[in-house]
Structures are given as structure tokens and as C-alpha cells.
Design a protein around this motif. Structure first.
Motif, mmCIF file in Angstrom:
data_model
loop_
_atom_site.group_PDB
_atom_site.id
_atom_site.type_symbol
_atom_site.label_atom_id
_atom_site.label_comp_id
_atom_site.label_asym_id
_atom_site.label_seq_id
_atom_site.Cartn_x
_atom_site.Cartn_y
_atom_site.Cartn_z
ATOM 1 N N PRO A 334 -1.536 21.449 -67.839
ATOM 2 C CA PRO A 334 -2.089 21.300 -66.675
ATOM 3 C C PRO A 334 -1.764 20.040 -66.204
ATOM 4 O O PRO A 334 -1.461 18.983 -66.839
ATOM 5 C CB PRO A 334 -3.750 21.180 -67.228
ATOM 6 C CG PRO A 334 -3.701 21.920 -68.642
ATOM 7 C CD PRO A 334 -2.159 21.867 -69.112
ATOM 8 N N THR A 335 -1.476 19.940 -64.806
ATOM 9 C CA THR A 335 -0.835 18.890 -64.327
ATOM 10 C C THR A 335 -1.189 18.643 -62.846
ATOM 11 O O THR A 335 -1.478 19.603 -62.039
ATOM 12 C CB THR A 335 0.769 19.243 -63.822
ATOM 13 O OG1 THR A 335 1.405 19.567 -65.305
ATOM 14 C CG2 THR A 335 1.324 18.140 -62.980
ATOM 15 N N VAL A 336 -1.773 17.440 -62.500
ATOM 16 C CA VAL A 336 -2.102 17.127 -61.141
ATOM 17 C C VAL A 336 -1.007 16.595 -60.641
ATOM 18 O O VAL A 336 -0.162 15.705 -60.736
ATOM 19 C CB VAL A 336 -3.096 15.855 -61.247
ATOM 20 C CG1 VAL A 336 -3.118 15.150 -59.778
ATOM 21 C CG2 VAL A 336 -4.645 16.329 -61.747
ATOM 22 N N VAL A 337 -0.536 17.214 -59.469
ATOM 23 C CA VAL A 337 0.329 16.727 -58.416
ATOM 24 C C VAL A 337 -0.473 15.882 -57.238
ATOM 25 O O VAL A 337 -1.104 16.859 -56.405
ATOM 26 C CB VAL A 337 1.280 17.891 -58.022
ATOM 27 C CG1 VAL A 337 2.356 17.220 -57.157
ATOM 28 C CG2 VAL A 337 1.881 18.633 -59.113
ATOM 29 N N ASN A 338 -0.142 14.963 -57.147
ATOM 30 C CA ASN A 338 -0.732 14.230 -55.799
ATOM 31 C C ASN A 338 0.247 13.487 -54.963
ATOM 32 O O ASN A 338 1.362 12.734 -55.873
ATOM 33 C CB ASN A 338 -1.926 13.342 -56.200
ATOM 34 C CG ASN A 338 -3.321 13.813 -56.217
ATOM 35 O OD1 ASN A 338 -4.234 13.544 -57.118
ATOM 36 N ND2 ASN A 338 -3.422 14.810 -55.298
ATOM 37 N N ASN A 339 0.034 13.319 -53.816
ATOM 38 C CA ASN A 339 1.007 12.496 -52.772
ATOM 39 C C ASN A 339 0.819 11.025 -53.064
ATOM 40 O O ASN A 339 -0.372 10.461 -53.680
ATOM 41 C CB ASN A 339 0.585 12.814 -51.457
ATOM 42 C CG ASN A 339 1.140 12.161 -50.433
ATOM 43 O OD1 ASN A 339 0.692 11.052 -49.935
ATOM 44 N ND2 ASN A 339 2.498 12.125 -50.269
ATOM 45 N N VAL A 340 1.770 10.161 -52.936
ATOM 46 C CA VAL A 340 1.776 8.822 -53.259
ATOM 47 C C VAL A 340 0.522 8.159 -52.361
ATOM 48 O O VAL A 340 -0.265 7.546 -53.121
ATOM 49 C CB VAL A 340 2.999 8.184 -52.509
ATOM 50 C CG1 VAL A 340 2.855 6.682 -52.194
ATOM 51 C CG2 VAL A 340 4.252 8.313 -53.375
ATOM 52 N N GLU A 341 0.233 8.495 -51.276
ATOM 53 C CA GLU A 341 -0.679 8.050 -50.452
ATOM 54 C C GLU A 341 -2.131 8.343 -50.815
ATOM 55 O O GLU A 341 -2.889 7.690 -50.704
ATOM 56 C CB GLU A 341 -0.455 8.221 -48.759
ATOM 57 C CG GLU A 341 -1.627 7.615 -47.923
ATOM 58 C CD GLU A 341 -1.412 7.922 -46.560
ATOM 59 O OE1 GLU A 341 -0.329 8.561 -45.962
ATOM 60 O OE2 GLU A 341 -2.216 7.870 -45.564
ATOM 61 N N THR A 342 -2.254 9.480 -51.428
ATOM 62 C CA THR A 342 -3.619 9.955 -51.980
ATOM 63 C C THR A 342 -3.658 8.923 -53.173
ATOM 64 O O THR A 342 -4.852 8.589 -53.248
ATOM 65 C CB THR A 342 -3.299 11.521 -52.458
ATOM 66 O OG1 THR A 342 -2.754 12.266 -51.706
ATOM 67 C CG2 THR A 342 -4.455 11.955 -52.993
#
Ligand SMILES: Cc1cc2nc3c(=O)[nH]c(=O)nc-3n(C[C@H](O)[C@H](O)[C@H](O)COP(=O)(O)O)c2cc1C
Ligand code: SF4
Length: 554
Positions: A334-342
Motif C-alpha cells: 500500500p502506497t500513498v502517492v501525493n504531489n509536492v504541493e499537496t
């Protein structure tokens, strides 16, 4: 197959990363392959995907930015000629977007990026010149600045972390959910929901991936955050890790941003030294390891499944979802991928509280957003605005209007909408306002299209971009982008007018048949252009098919 490869390369994980090894092209491929228990062809197949690992790139010394803002500024040929005059013909290649769109005329030389007329005298260039941000950062929000507010000392960082770790994980997750924060990478997915899903997925191990690939030509807000507010980004990563139970994270940074790679790497090193990363952070029994990986010149690696494949050292083709990364992502965990700004927004939310954050913005678009204004505006740079602000206000009051007569603004990257000036009035900076009107806010990059710039050339540039960046997994995008590029290129040379019916068929096929938003999303700016703007060029008009639908021979 890919599951096996992931498992095998997963033995090395992020610590001794296969992708990093693959980038050392001088190494013996056989040795790397046997070390990671994968076939040589797997290594070769991955390496060949990336622009920076190709033979041509290795022989070049400087690269001219071929991103959209630099295209519209009209000086790419001059920048190339300047560089060739110093470095020799053949020593100058191209790179897509170096994130200096506020200045344009960008290029990379000697491991640094430069812009704004610096190509004329490369002998005088140095790290100092490359290092200066060179852009205006402002805030136009009724609140104080959030993501553009300085959060730069490790003391601030440690205090915020201590406050955080004294609370309960569930309470903090509720704050993130209550804030209404949605992903800033383009799709606007609710952050709390993604973190919750990752936290609840059964697994021994979880990961946080910070998406710093920022491939959209015209965007430079993530670059700003990574270089000027690295602690803010890393804080968000630690919070995400702590809430979801992930003990390891990675910041994947666009290879075209060498300065971001250096800054993030250095700050992470310092945080380890101060016990603010690693094992037992602040003696609170919390572990979090963080790595930096630099990309190698592939736009598609910004797409989350391709990004995960790239980190694993697989050929970064897009994967079918579901399963979503929050259930099965990096190394099948399980992996969270989030943008830098997020991730950079998280610290302000925890500081001000969910309610105060949610009171900013409008409807489901809460908080503030960084907007990248390119060199076509009188006051280019980066501005933090409250969601919901009118586009007209942003252009007139914040950006100071246009530098030259402008017919449209391309907002949200190559897959975003082309907004004609006639449609600016009525649009607001929020996700829904844009989609309801048939455009896309995306990552909020703004590229001005001058009145004098032919739209046929502009659309050809977009098809060429997708042709180059397509991962090749699905044919509507792989072949469709080539056909579109051909159509528009032939119209430009006068070889053949564009058959509108064929073009519509092509757009339908790409939109409906593409696996991801690269092929599917390209159709938006093309359709906007067809609907709102003139597409004639050197008297070549887009023609109408003389044949019945389905019988076109052209
Ligand atoms: C072709 C394509 C390119 C993308 N490029 C980026 C990118 O450069 N940076 C980014 O954060 N998200 C990018 N995305 C979106 C990611 O797939 C993903 O939705 C995002 O990183 C999730 O983070 P968020 O929820 O915080 O926005 C891209 C998506 C597509 C389809
Ligand atoms: S749309 Fe293009 S980039 Fe996306 S999966 Fe298909 S071929 Fe790959």
C-alpha cells in the motif's frame, strides 16, 4: 510478470535502488541484472525508455528547453545557435521543461538550469546565477500566505513535529479530512480518503511517494517548494507516513530540476543528523526513512503507476487501475502517492485547523493554490491564491495583464484546456469552475499563447509532445499521437490540409480508448482550440471530408 519483477527488485528496495543503479549507464548491465535477479533485457528495456540514458544525450553538453512557454517565446532557435556557437554543432540537445517558464529561453548546461538571455555568454555562467530563483513569489489571498509562507528553520520543523506526535493519528487524519484538502497534482482526489485507504490496507509495509516529477510545461510551483520550502514538503511526508503507518518514503524529482535534487538531498541529510528523520524520531518511537530519486527524462513518470514502476526499476509503462496504489503500490505494498504541493499544504492545515482551512476557497475546492504564471504575463512568477478567486482578477490585478497581445491561455499543462480570452470572464480558480466550463485547472500552470502564434503549430507541438512521451502501452495514444503529429505537420508545410472528419475520429479514438490521461487528455486542448480559435495557417484551412464517414481514403 511485473509482479515477479517487483518482488525481486523489491529485495533491494529504496535503500539500494535498482533505478538508481540503472542510471549508471557505464556499468556492466549483466552485473546489475544478476545483482537484482532480473534479466538483462529488463534492464535494457527500462534504460532505453529514458531520454537521459540514450546515447545521444550522453554525447551532448547542453540542452535547450522545448517546453511550451519557451516555444511561445519564439527564441529557441536563437538559444540553440548561441549554445552551438560555444559548444559546437551536435553538442546541443533538447529537454522538456526546465521550470523557468517565468523567464523563458531556458537551457541546461553543466548540471544547472539557466534562462532569460543567458545563452549568449555561457563562459560567464556559474552556480550562483543558476541558483537564484529569479521569480516573483507573491500571495493574493484573504488569509496569510500558507504554502508560500516561509517554514525554513529546523527549530520550526521540530516544534511542529513534536506538536503533531503528541496527538492521536486518528484525530490528525480527521483534521486532514475536515480541511477538504484535495490533491494538487491535477486530479483533485481527496487526500484524507487516500491516506485512510492506505492505512486500512492489510500489509506489513507501506510507502509514501512524493511526486516531484512536475512534468507539465509551464509549471514550476513544485520546483519552488522543493528548492525554497523543502521542510514544508518533508513535514507533509512524515505526517502522511505517521498516519498511514508507512516507515519509508521517497521523493521522486524530475531529472530536469538538478537544483531541486540537490536541495532536497541536502536537507534530508541534515534532518537525519538532527534526529528528525530515521529511527525513533524525537524519542517518540516513530521511524521514518526518506530517500531522493532523480528522474531521467520521461514525462509519463509523473503518472502514479508509471512513477511506481520507475522507482522499482521496471520499464515505466502505465498500469491498469484498480488496484490503486493506496491498496497495492510500490513493491506491491500500500502506497500513498501525493504531489509536492499537496504534501506542502499539510503543515498549514495542522497549524490553522480544519475549519479555518476549509473556510478558504469555495465549495469542494478549499484552501489556497499556487499558480505558475509564465513569461507572457507582465508580472510573471508564482502566486498563491485562495481557491475561488476569479481568473479575470488573477490576470488583471495579480499578473498585470499580458506582455504582448494574447489570444488564449493554456492552463493545466499539455493536457489542460486552452482558454480563449473571451472565456476568461466567468472562470474561477477552482476545480469545478474549470471542468464545468469544459477546461481543466490541473496543476494551475498558465502559458500565454500570443496572438501571433499559429494554433496549427501549437497543436502540432502538443501532438509531438505526446508522441515523444507516450509510454506506448495502448495504441490509441501510441499511434494516435503520431498520426496527429503527421496531420498537423503536413498542414504546416502545406503538403496536405487537415481532414476534419479524420481528425474528429482520431480525437474520439484517443479520448475513449487511451488507458491514461496522456492520450485521453490531449484531446481537450485540441477540441478547445477547434471550438474557440482560428486554425488557419498559411491559408491552409482545416478541410471537411468529401467522403462518407467510414469511407475516408485520405
Ligand atoms: C500523464 C500524467 C502525468 C502526470 N504528471 C504528474 C506530475 O508530474 N506530478 C504530479 O504530482 N502528478 C502527476 N500526475 C497525477 C498523478 O498520477 C497522481 O494523480 C498524483 O501524483 C497524485 O497526487 P495528488 O493526489 O496529491 O494530486 C500525472 C498524471 C498523468 C495521467
Ligand atoms: S495513454 Fe499513452 S501514456 Fe497512457 S497508457 Fe496509453 S500509451 Fe501509455
Amino acid at each position: 510478470m511485473s509482479k515477479n519483477i517487483s518482488k525481486l527488485s523489491g529485495r533491494k528496495g529504496l535503500q539500494d535502488n535498482l533505478f538508481d543503479k540503472m542510471k549508471q549507464v557505464h556499468r556492466d548491465i549483466g552485473e546489475v541484472a544478476s545483482q537484482y535477479l532480473v534479466g538483462k533485457s529488463t534492464i535494457l528495456g527500462s534504460q532505453q525508455f529514458y531520454d537521459f540514458l540514450g546515447q545521444e544525450h550522453l554525447t551532448q553538453k547542453a540542452w535547450v528547453c522545448n517546453g511550451t512557454s519557451c516555444l511561445c517565446s519564439g527564441n529557441q532557435a536563437k538559444v540553440k545557435a548561441d549554445l552551438e556557437a560555444s559548444l559546437g554543432a551536435g553538442a546541443v540537445g533538447a529537454m522538456t521543461c526546465l521550470g523557468r517558464c517565468y523567464d523563458a529561453d531556458s537551457f541546461q548546461f553543466d548540471g544547472n538550469n539557466y534562462s532569460g538571455g543567458q545563452s549568449a555568454d555561457i563562459a560567464s555562467l556559474n552556480e550562483e546565477k543558476a541558483g537564484s530563483p529569479g521569480y516573483r513569489i507573491s500571495c493574493d489571498s484573504k488569509s496569510a500566505a500558507l504554502t508560500s509562507q516561509n517554514f525554513v528553520t529546523t527549530e520550526q520543523f521540530a516544534a511542529a513535529l513534536k506538536d503533531l506526535l503528541d496527538q492521536s493519528r486518528v484525530d490528525v487524519l480527521d483534521v486532514i479530512k475536515g480541511s477538504g484538502l484535495r490533491g494538487r497534482g491535477g486530479a483533485g482526489f481527496p487526500v484524507g480518503t487516500k491516506w485512510d485507504s492506505c492505512m486500512r490496507s492489510e500489509a506489513d509495509k507501506r510507502y509514501i511517494v512524493c511526486n516531484g516529477d512536475e512534468g507539465d510545461p509551464g509549471a514550476f510551483s513544485d520546483r519552488y517548494l522543493m528548492e525554497q520550502q523543502p521542510l514544508r514538503v518533508i513535514f507533509g511526508l512524515i505526517v502522511a507516513g505517521w498516519i498511514t503507518g508507512a516507515k519509508e518514503g521517497v521523493v521522486y524529482i524530475r531529472g530536469e530540476y538538478p537544483e531541486s535534487v540537490t536541495v532536497m538531498g541536502e536537507v534530508i541529510r541534515q534532518l537525519y543528523e538532527q534526529g528528525l528523520l530515521g529511527s525513533n524520531i524525537l524519542d517518540k518511537g516513530i521511524d521514518f526513512d526518506l530517500h531522493v530519486l532523480a528522474g531521467a527524462g520521461a514525462y509519463i513518470c509523473g503518472e502514479e503507476t508509471s512513477l511506481i514502476a520507475s522507482i522499482e526499476g521496471r520499464r515505466p509503462e502505465v498500469d491498469v487501475r484498480p488496484p490503486f496504489p493506496s491498496e497495492e503500490g510500490l513493491y506491491k505494498q500500500p502506497t500513498v502517492v501525493n504531489n509536492v504541493e499537496t504534501l506542502a499544504s499539510v503543515q498549514s492545515i495542522l497549524e490553522m485547523g480544519a475549519e479555518a482551512y476549509a473556510s478558504l476557497g469555495r465549495g469542494r475546492s478549499t484552501g489556497t493554490k499556487l499558480v505558475s504564471l509564465d513569461a507572457g504575463f507582465s508580472k510573471p512568477g508564482l502566486v498563491e491564491v485562495e481557491m475561488g478567486v476569479s481568473l479575470q482578477h488573477l490576470i488583471d490585478e495579480v499578473a498585470g495583464g499580458f506582455r504582448v497581445p494574447t489570444k488564449a491561455i493554456h492552463i493545466g499543462g499539455p493536457l489542460g484546456g486552452v482558454v480563449p480570452i473571451s472565456k476568461v470572464d466567468g472562470l474561477d480558480i477552482d476545480f469545478e469552475s474549470f471542468t464545468d466550463a469544459g477546461f481543466l485547472l490541473g496543476h494551475a500552470s498558465f502559458v500565454c499563447i500570443p496572438e501571433s502564434f499559429p494554433m496549427v503549430r501549437y497543436i502540432q507541438h502538443l501532438f509531438e509532445f505526446v508522441r515523444h512521451e507516450s509510454c506506448g502501452k495502448c495504441f490509441p495514444c501510441r499511434l494516435g499521437s503520431v498520426r496527429g503529429d503527421e496531420m498537423f505537420s503536413r498542414a504546416i508545410t502545406g503538403e496536405k490540409s487537415i481532414n476534419r472528419e479524420l481528425l474528429d475520429d482520431l480525437l474520439d479514438t484517443m479520448e475513449q480508448g487511451s488507458l491514461c490521461a496522456l492520450g485521453g487528455g490531449l484531446t481537450l486542448p485540441v477540441r478547445n482550440t477547434l471550438q474557440y480559435l482560428q486554425m488557419n495557417y498559411r491559408n491552409i484551412l482545416i478541410g471537411t471530408c468529401q467522403f462518407q464517414r467510414g469511407n475516408c481514403r485520405e
